[in-house]
Write an enzyme that holds these catalytic residues in place. Structure first.
Site, PDB file in Angstrom:
ATOM      1  N   ALA A 160       0.834  -1.208   0.000  1.00  0.00           N
ATOM      2  CA  ALA A 160       0.000   0.000   0.000  1.00  0.00           C
ATOM      3  C   ALA A 160       0.866   1.254   0.000  1.00  0.00           C
ATOM      4  CB  ALA A 160      -0.936  -0.006   1.205  1.00  0.00           C
ATOM      5  N   ASP A 161       1.933   1.247   0.773  1.00  0.00           N
ATOM      6  CA  ASP A 161       2.834   2.402   0.809  1.00  0.00           C
ATOM      7  C   ASP A 161       3.510   2.612  -0.540  1.00  0.00           C
ATOM      8  OD1 ASP A 161       3.561   3.461   3.864  1.00  0.00           O
ATOM      9  OD2 ASP A 161       2.683   1.465   3.806  1.00  0.00           O
ATOM     10  N   ALA A 162       3.945   1.512  -1.164  1.00  0.00           N
ATOM     11  CA  ALA A 162       4.637   1.632  -2.445  1.00  0.00           C
ATOM     12  C   ALA A 162       3.722   2.214  -3.513  1.00  0.00           C
ATOM     13  CB  ALA A 162       5.166   0.266  -2.885  1.00  0.00           C
TER      14      ALA A 162
END
Length: 420
Positions: free
Chosen positions: A186-188
């Site tokens: 999700a962060d990427a």
């Protein structure tokens, strides 16, 4: 990109590369104030820094949380995602911290933050105040759930979003529990999406004569977007997509298959022509006319039987033999690599996808290249990730503080400096 030399490391076979300070990039002259923590913000600003932006990490006394993600005491995550950046260390609870941040805003093109919604306002750095200080500023606000909505105050770690979004429920095998991604997915996705959005907003300022604006960047929205037409498919069928392991719900054959040497290969035949080519290549051309396998629709019904036929063929050969055999037949297949196989792969080494850079902790540090390659103005790896507060004095001088003012800030404890 950095300049991998012809020399290779005797230990890994990777090209030996060096940092290229002073190399100009297409974003040279773009100043970014990075107040974010952990992965999404650091990935976003890494992409900008790789193409020349001057990214100033404003870190608290204990440093960015990403520094704490260590392996055998080495800040490996930090070294990757904060290359090409500079660091200033401030004691955020000190009365003079926010006034110093304010001095850094004029002339900056972007500010990136990942506090819980409302925190920036409590600090006295609301978007309205930031845009008063720099009317052209692009403000990227990263959070788990967005700046508005019933959940906006919830903690926003990527794990929660990966479960909430529907990703984990789709991932894994039908007879097992849902599977979260083994990395910060999700962060990427948010980091990549945010870098694009920030450049779109910057174009509005620089090309269209627009003004600065706020980008609301949740972790949730990009991962939901990446899942494709799941809501539409449910509306059409009344069925929620089940977990299918490595199989595809849209085309067959598509799976991972065990090899003779205990490894795995992945095969995808998402077009009719490729599916027929697979069947002919394994010596079963009669299956091309078999009603069970002739069309993709029927292959989906009989997927287990077809997987066994293909799997039995693949199981008699090693990973490398399978890859060579199917590549000769122009079938879309590849190895399932672990990190060691990836580092030793001739394509990875030839393109410098990973290269060994000088490192004070490890001697050499294997680091991935800039992930996209521009023909005329490529990105570069100019400097290693900074030590905490390494550039505090220089950054304050650029913000207009006199040497006496800087000495006073260091003496008061609001600023920390690490010697180079």
């Amino acid at each position: 990109m950095a300049n991998p030399t012809d020399a290779t490391s005797p230990e890994s076979g990777l090209h030996q590369a060096d940092y290229t300070p002073g190399v100009r990039g297409p974003l040279t002259g773009l100043r970014v104030i990075d107040l974010s923590r952990l992965v999404a913000g650091n990935l976003l600003t890494q992409h900008l820094a790789d193409f020349g932006a001057d990214v100033i990490k404003v870190e608290p006394r204990e440093g960015d949380t990403l520094r704490g993600w260590r392996t055998k005491g080495v800040e490996t995550n930090w070294k990757i995602h904060s290359r090409n950046k500079r660091s200033i260390c401030l004691e955020f609870h000190h009365d003079e911290a926010v006034p110093l941040i304010r001095k850094m805003i004029p002339g900056a093109a972007m500010l990136v933050e990942s506090f819980r919604p409302g925190t920036l306002e409590q600090m006295g750095l609301s978007p309205e105040e930031l845009l008063r200080l720099e009317p052209k500023l692009v403000i990227v606000r990263i959070s788990g759930w967005g700046q508005t909505g019933p959940y906006h105050r919830r903690p926003g770690f990527g794990t929660l979003v990966e479960g909430f979004s529907g990703f984990a429920e789709m991932n894994g095998f039908p007879d097992r529990e849902p599977v979260l991604p083994p990395m910060y997915l999700a962060d990427a996705l948010s980091g990549l999406t945010g870098a694009f959005a920030a450049m779109a907003a910057l174009r509005e300022v620089e090309i269209n004569g627009g003004k600065g604006q706020v980008i609301d960047l949740p972790l949730l929205d990009p991962i939901v977007n990446s899942l494709g037409p799941q809501a539409a498919n449910y509306r059409l069928t009344g069925v929620v997509k089940p977990r299918s392991g490595s199989r595809s719900s849209g085309s067959v054959p598509r799976n991972v298959y065990r090899t003779l040497d205990g490894g795995w290969v992945c095969l995808s035949a998402s077009t009719q022509g490729m599916a027929m080519r697979v069947l002919r290549s394994i010596g079963r051309p009669e299956l091309c006319e078999d009603p069970k396998f002739k069309t993709n629709e029927q292959r989906l019904v009989h997927v287990a039987e077809l997987d066994k036929i293909i799997g039995d063929f693949i199981a008699t050969r090693t990973v490398d033999d399978n890859v060579a055999f199917f590549e000769a037949a122009e079938v879309t297949i590849g190895p399932v690599n672990d990190t060691v196989r990836l580092m030793n792969d001739r394509h990875v080494q030839a393109r410098g996808l990973l290269a060994d850079y000088p490192d004070e902790d490890m001697g050499t540090f294997p680091m991935h290249a800039v992930p996209v390659r521009l023909s005329e103005t490529p990105g570069s790896i100019r400097t290693p990730a900074p030590r905490l507060g390494q550039h505090s004095r220089t950054i304050l001088a650029e913000a207009g503080l006199s040497p006496d003012d800087i000495d006073a800030a260091l003496a008061s404890g609001v600023v920390k400096e690490t010697s180079t």
